[in-house]
Design a protein around this motif. Structure first.
Motif, PDB file in Angstrom:
ATOM      1  N   ASN A  58      23.453  70.813 -48.474  1.00 61.21           N
ATOM      2  CA  ASN A  58      24.511  71.743 -48.884  1.00 61.21           C
ATOM      3  C   ASN A  58      23.938  72.733 -49.910  1.00 61.21           C
ATOM      4  OD1 ASN A  58      26.665  73.013 -50.146  1.00 61.21           O
ATOM      5  ND2 ASN A  58      28.031  71.252 -49.825  1.00 61.21           N
ATOM      6  N   ASN A  59      23.543  73.894 -49.408  1.00 68.07           N
ATOM      7  CA  ASN A  59      22.871  74.839 -50.309  1.00 68.07           C
ATOM      8  C   ASN A  59      23.849  75.705 -51.101  1.00 68.07           C
ATOM      9  OD1 ASN A  59      23.216  75.990 -47.632  1.00 68.07           O
ATOM     10  ND2 ASN A  59      22.215  77.815 -48.441  1.00 68.07           N
ATOM     11  N   ALA A  60      25.144  75.481 -50.906  1.00 62.99           N
ATOM     12  CA  ALA A  60      26.109  76.096 -51.822  1.00 62.99           C
ATOM     13  C   ALA A  60      26.060  75.338 -53.146  1.00 62.99           C
ATOM     14  CB  ALA A  60      27.511  76.038 -51.226  1.00 62.99           C
ATOM     15  N   ILE A  61      25.749  74.051 -53.068  1.00 58.97           N
ATOM     16  CA  ILE A  61      25.682  73.213 -54.271  1.00 58.97           C
ATOM     17  C   ILE A  61      24.237  73.103 -54.772  1.00 58.97           C
ATOM     18  CG2 ILE A  61      25.929  70.822 -55.048  1.00 58.97           C
ATOM     19  CD1 ILE A  61      28.582  70.786 -53.463  1.00 58.97           C
ATOM     20  N   PHE A  62      23.315  72.846 -53.842  1.00 61.11           N
ATOM     21  CA  PHE A  62      21.892  72.818 -54.218  1.00 61.11           C
ATOM     22  C   PHE A  62      21.303  74.179 -53.875  1.00 61.11           C
ATOM     23  CE2 PHE A  62      22.982  68.365 -53.277  1.00 61.11           C
ATOM     24  CZ  PHE A  62      22.682  67.816 -54.505  1.00 61.11           C
ATOM     25  N   LYS A  63      21.350  75.050 -54.847  1.00 59.43           N
ATOM     26  CA  LYS A  63      21.008  76.454 -54.564  1.00 59.43           C
ATOM     27  C   LYS A  63      19.513  76.676 -54.410  1.00 59.43           C
ATOM     28  CE  LYS A  63      25.177  78.590 -56.215  1.00 59.43           C
ATOM     29  NZ  LYS A  63      25.963  77.497 -56.786  1.00 59.43           N
ATOM     30  N   ASP A  64      18.712  75.773 -54.988  1.00 58.88           N
ATOM     31  CA  ASP A  64      17.263  75.929 -54.912  1.00 58.88           C
ATOM     32  C   ASP A  64      16.671  74.767 -54.107  1.00 58.88           C
ATOM     33  OD1 ASP A  64      14.591  76.388 -55.338  1.00 58.88           O
ATOM     34  OD2 ASP A  64      14.755  76.691 -57.496  1.00 58.88           O
ATOM     35  N   VAL A  65      16.742  74.894 -52.798  1.00 56.98           N
ATOM     36  CA  VAL A  65      16.286  73.804 -51.924  1.00 56.98           C
ATOM     37  C   VAL A  65      14.778  73.600 -52.045  1.00 56.98           C
ATOM     38  CG1 VAL A  65      16.145  73.024 -49.524  1.00 56.98           C
ATOM     39  CG2 VAL A  65      18.232  74.130 -50.350  1.00 56.98           C
ATOM     40  N   GLU A  66      14.058  74.680 -52.269  1.00 54.61           N
ATOM     41  CA  GLU A  66      12.607  74.598 -52.456  1.00 54.61           C
ATOM     42  C   GLU A  66      12.280  73.663 -53.641  1.00 54.61           C
ATOM     43  OE1 GLU A  66      10.134  76.227 -50.655  1.00 54.61           O
ATOM     44  OE2 GLU A  66       8.564  75.485 -51.980  1.00 54.61           O
ATOM     45  N   CYS A 114       8.037  70.071 -41.417  1.00 54.33           N
ATOM     46  CA  CYS A 114       8.487  70.986 -40.386  1.00 54.33           C
ATOM     47  C   CYS A 114       7.228  71.500 -39.687  1.00 54.33           C
ATOM     48  CB  CYS A 114       9.258  72.092 -41.093  1.00 54.33           C
ATOM     49  SG  CYS A 114       9.470  73.569 -40.162  1.00 54.33           S
ATOM     50  N   LYS A 115       7.254  71.559 -38.354  1.00 55.32           N
ATOM     51  CA  LYS A 115       6.039  71.923 -37.590  1.00 55.32           C
ATOM     52  C   LYS A 115       5.510  73.302 -37.985  1.00 55.32           C
ATOM     53  CE  LYS A 115       7.524  69.542 -33.422  1.00 55.32           C
ATOM     54  NZ  LYS A 115       8.109  69.849 -32.125  1.00 55.32           N
ATOM     55  N   ALA A 116       6.399  74.239 -38.187  1.00 54.13           N
ATOM     56  CA  ALA A 116       5.962  75.622 -38.411  1.00 54.13           C
ATOM     57  C   ALA A 116       5.404  75.852 -39.814  1.00 54.13           C
ATOM     58  CB  ALA A 116       7.126  76.570 -38.158  1.00 54.13           C
ATOM     59  N   THR A 117       6.003  75.220 -40.819  1.00 60.83           N
ATOM     60  CA  THR A 117       5.644  75.561 -42.204  1.00 60.83           C
ATOM     61  C   THR A 117       4.959  74.436 -42.966  1.00 60.83           C
ATOM     62  OG1 THR A 117       7.749  74.751 -43.017  1.00 60.83           O
ATOM     63  CG2 THR A 117       7.653  77.099 -42.415  1.00 60.83           C
ATOM     64  N   GLY A 118       5.067  73.216 -42.466  1.00 66.96           N
ATOM     65  CA  GLY A 118       4.510  72.074 -43.189  1.00 66.96           C
ATOM     66  C   GLY A 118       5.376  71.618 -44.351  1.00 66.96           C
ATOM     67  N   LYS A 119       6.463  72.328 -44.589  1.00 68.27           N
ATOM     68  CA  LYS A 119       7.364  71.929 -45.689  1.00 68.27           C
ATOM     69  C   LYS A 119       8.318  70.844 -45.199  1.00 68.27           C
ATOM     70  CE  LYS A 119       7.223  76.293 -48.018  1.00 68.27           C
ATOM     71  NZ  LYS A 119       7.137  76.489 -49.396  1.00 68.27           N
ATOM     72  N   TRP A 162      13.568  72.596 -43.091  1.00 69.62           N
ATOM     73  CA  TRP A 162      13.562  73.741 -42.183  1.00 69.62           C
ATOM     74  C   TRP A 162      14.770  74.619 -42.514  1.00 69.62           C
ATOM     75  CZ3 TRP A 162      17.265  75.581 -38.830  1.00 69.62           C
ATOM     76  CH2 TRP A 162      16.860  76.627 -37.998  1.00 69.62           C
ATOM     77  N   THR A 163      14.591  75.905 -42.479  1.00 70.00           N
ATOM     78  CA  THR A 163      15.730  76.788 -42.721  1.00 70.00           C
ATOM     79  C   THR A 163      15.695  77.998 -41.800  1.00 70.00           C
ATOM     80  OG1 THR A 163      16.924  78.098 -44.373  1.00 70.00           O
ATOM     81  CG2 THR A 163      14.521  78.032 -44.600  1.00 70.00           C
ATOM     82  N   ASP A 164      16.867  78.472 -41.457  1.00 71.25           N
ATOM     83  CA  ASP A 164      16.973  79.727 -40.713  1.00 71.25           C
ATOM     84  C   ASP A 164      17.393  80.845 -41.671  1.00 71.25           C
ATOM     85  OD1 ASP A 164      19.569  79.052 -41.284  1.00 71.25           O
ATOM     86  OD2 ASP A 164      20.237  78.907 -39.211  1.00 71.25           O
ATOM     87  N   GLY A 165      17.250  80.534 -42.964  1.00 75.91           N
ATOM     88  CA  GLY A 165      17.630  81.522 -43.970  1.00 75.91           C
ATOM     89  C   GLY A 165      19.066  81.327 -44.445  1.00 75.91           C
ATOM     90  N   GLU A 166      19.840  80.567 -43.670  1.00 79.33           N
ATOM     91  CA  GLU A 166      21.238  80.331 -44.048  1.00 79.33           C
ATOM     92  C   GLU A 166      21.518  78.854 -44.266  1.00 79.33           C
ATOM     93  OE1 GLU A 166      24.412  82.017 -41.534  1.00 79.33           O
ATOM     94  OE2 GLU A 166      23.089  83.780 -41.483  1.00 79.33           O
ATOM     95  N   THR A 167      21.067  78.042 -43.297  1.00 83.62           N
ATOM     96  CA  THR A 167      21.288  76.610 -43.427  1.00 83.62           C
ATOM     97  C   THR A 167      19.946  75.921 -43.667  1.00 83.62           C
ATOM     98  OG1 THR A 167      21.073  76.267 -41.056  1.00 83.62           O
ATOM     99  CG2 THR A 167      23.290  76.701 -41.899  1.00 83.62           C
ATOM    100  N   TYR A 168      20.005  74.768 -44.331  1.00 86.03           N
ATOM    101  CA  TYR A 168      18.791  74.024 -44.689  1.00 86.03           C
ATOM    102  C   TYR A 168      18.896  72.605 -44.151  1.00 86.03           C
ATOM    103  CZ  TYR A 168      17.618  77.817 -47.874  1.00 86.03           C
ATOM    104  OH  TYR A 168      17.295  79.037 -48.393  1.00 86.03           O
ATOM    105  N   TRP A 169      17.845  72.135 -43.528  1.00 88.41           N
ATOM    106  CA  TRP A 169      17.851  70.817 -42.893  1.00 88.41           C
ATOM    107  C   TRP A 169      16.578  70.057 -43.233  1.00 88.41           C
ATOM    108  CZ3 TRP A 169      21.982  69.575 -39.528  1.00 88.41           C
ATOM    109  CH2 TRP A 169      22.846  70.640 -39.244  1.00 88.41           C
ATOM    110  N   ARG A 170      16.686  68.723 -43.245  1.00 88.99           N
ATOM    111  CA  ARG A 170      15.488  67.905 -43.440  1.00 88.99           C
ATOM    112  C   ARG A 170      15.639  66.619 -42.627  1.00 88.99           C
ATOM    113  NH1 ARG A 170      17.320  66.549 -49.473  1.00 88.99           N
ATOM    114  NH2 ARG A 170      19.117  65.360 -48.816  1.00 88.99           N
ATOM    115  N   VAL A 171      14.503  65.986 -42.392  1.00 93.28           N
ATOM    116  CA  VAL A 171      14.492  64.764 -41.585  1.00 93.28           C
ATOM    117  C   VAL A 171      13.691  63.703 -42.314  1.00 93.28           C
ATOM    118  CG1 VAL A 171      13.682  63.748 -39.419  1.00 93.28           C
ATOM    119  CG2 VAL A 171      14.686  66.038 -39.398  1.00 93.28           C
ATOM    120  N   SER A 172      14.252  62.499 -42.410  1.00 91.87           N
ATOM    121  CA  SER A 172      13.491  61.388 -42.992  1.00 91.87           C
ATOM    122  C   SER A 172      13.518  60.212 -42.024  1.00 91.87           C
ATOM    123  CB  SER A 172      14.083  60.983 -44.347  1.00 91.87           C
ATOM    124  OG  SER A 172      15.417  60.575 -44.183  1.00 91.87           O
TER     125      SER A 172
END
Ligand code: GN1
Ligand code: MG
Length: 349
Positions: free
Chosen positions: A47-55, A81-86, A89-99
């Motif tokens: 929820n990046n409305a609450i966690f504004k700095d996902v990085e 994430c395959k593309a960035t190694g972070k 993953w984000t599309d600039g609007e939503t943020y996702w992670r996998v554990s």
């Protein structure tokens, strides 16, 4: 975007069979990813409305999990994430992670004293393991457990009265009940300013159901690391008490049943003091204060959200935040009554 597509951006093993909602967090959306491979996964929309700095949030988590793993502790594993190694993953609007989903693990919304003792020890050891972390971690929600800020936010909510709830008699009564304790509850910030209280890396969401147990009651690992950040140890001690020592759930409307369980307090405190080997005398002697502070702070937060028109916590019905507030106010009063007993117990350890 659909969850099946999102998981394809991460380096999973096996094929995805299904994705289903998981757990009951109030902030993020969580799913279990079933695969035909050796492990299942947990997919979360942050929820990046609450966690504004996902990085920053994932930086904290990456550093902490690496540090714990290096020390041989069990912790969550996040996939790159395959593309960035972070680890998100984000599309600039939503943020996702996998554990990685930890199999054969159990969470509990209530625990007995024996499990509280294990939990206390595990959270204490968790803090001890992180006490020498070489990385600099940031506050994922600045001033998250700062009582002065929470009190100010309540005052602002009252002043703005965004949805007209200040005219409700009960709202006025709760406000009158809470305000006189404000100064006393802001003690941690004062001690910090006076240089008497350190900030340490804490979990800051030590609700009882944020701990995984195996089938025999052994603690497997501490989960929900979003709020891992520098804070006072009161955060971790207090929030566990708030959830585990309450005789009922935090949103149970039957407030006459709310009570503060001393057996849970004692068991957790014993385990915690065994696990958290770095505590200073000031930290130790203020653990009873922490047990009161957290119901108080949560009452203030639920109450402000109710007055603001329910913009922060997920609710299931219109009065949900008010019901939660009543419950936490009742718990706060129950805890206050037990302070002398709590002090005597801590001294006896
Ligand atoms: C939120 O999402 P969840 O349930 O883990 C909140 C906690 C509160 C809790 C009350 C980031 O946690 O601080 O104590 O609800 N997390 C955040 O149930 O605000
Ligand atoms: Mg949480």
């Amino acid at each position: 975007m659909n969850p099946f597509e999102i998981v394809s951006f991460f380096d999973l093993r096996g094929h995805v069979l299904d994705v289903k909602p998981l757990g009951g967090g109030l902030i993020n959306d969580t799913f279990r990813v079933y695969t035909d491979g050796p492990e299942d996964y947990v997919l979360q929309r942050i929820n990046n409305a609450i966690f504004k700095d996902v990085e920053l949030l994932q930086h904290n988590i990456d550093c902490a999990t690496a540090h714990i793993r290096k020390k041989g502790g069990m912790t969550l594993t996040f996939l790159p994430c395959k593309a960035t190694g972070k680890t998100y993953w984000t599309d600039g609007e939503t943020y996702w992670r996998v554990s990685v989903f930890i199999r054969d693990s159990y969470t509990y919304d209530t625990v007995n004293p024996e499990y509280s003792y294990y939990a206390g020890k595990a959270f204490g050891q968790f803090e001890t393991m992180l006490s020498d972390i070489p990385d600099t971690l940031g506050e994922t929600i600045p001033d998250f457990h700062n009582m002065e800020l929470r009190a100010r936010q309540l005052r602002e909510a009252v002043k703005a009265d965004a949805v007209g709830r200040m005219k409700e008699a009960e709202v006025q009564a709760i406000l009158k009940d809470l305000l006189p304790y404000e100064q006393e509850m802001c003690k941690a910030e004062r001690l910090y300013r006076e240089g008497k209280l350190p900030k340490r890396i804490c979990h800051c969401d030590t609700k009882v159901n944020n701990m995984l147990f195996d089938k025999d009651g052994n603690v497997l690992c501490v989960i929900d690391l979003d709020t891992l950040m520098p804070s006072f140890v009161f955060s971790d001690f207090g929030d566990f008490m708030r959830t585990a020592a309450n005789t009922v759930a935090e949103d149970d409307p039957a407030i006459e049943k709310v009570d503060f369980r001393m057996d849970i307090f004692e068991a957790f405190a014993k385990g915690y003091l065994e696990g958290a080997t770095f505590l200073t005398p000031i930290e130790k002697e203020n653990l009873p204060y922490a047990a009161c502070l957290f119901p108080y702070m949560q009452a203030v937060r639920f109450f402000a959200d109710y007055i603001n028109g329910d913009t922060y916590y997920k609710i299931q019905y219109p009065e949900h935040n008010l019901v939660r507030t009543r419950n936490q106010v009742a718990l706060f009063h129950a805890a206050l009554l037990r302070v002398p007993q709590m002090k005597a117990y801590i001294d006896s350890l």
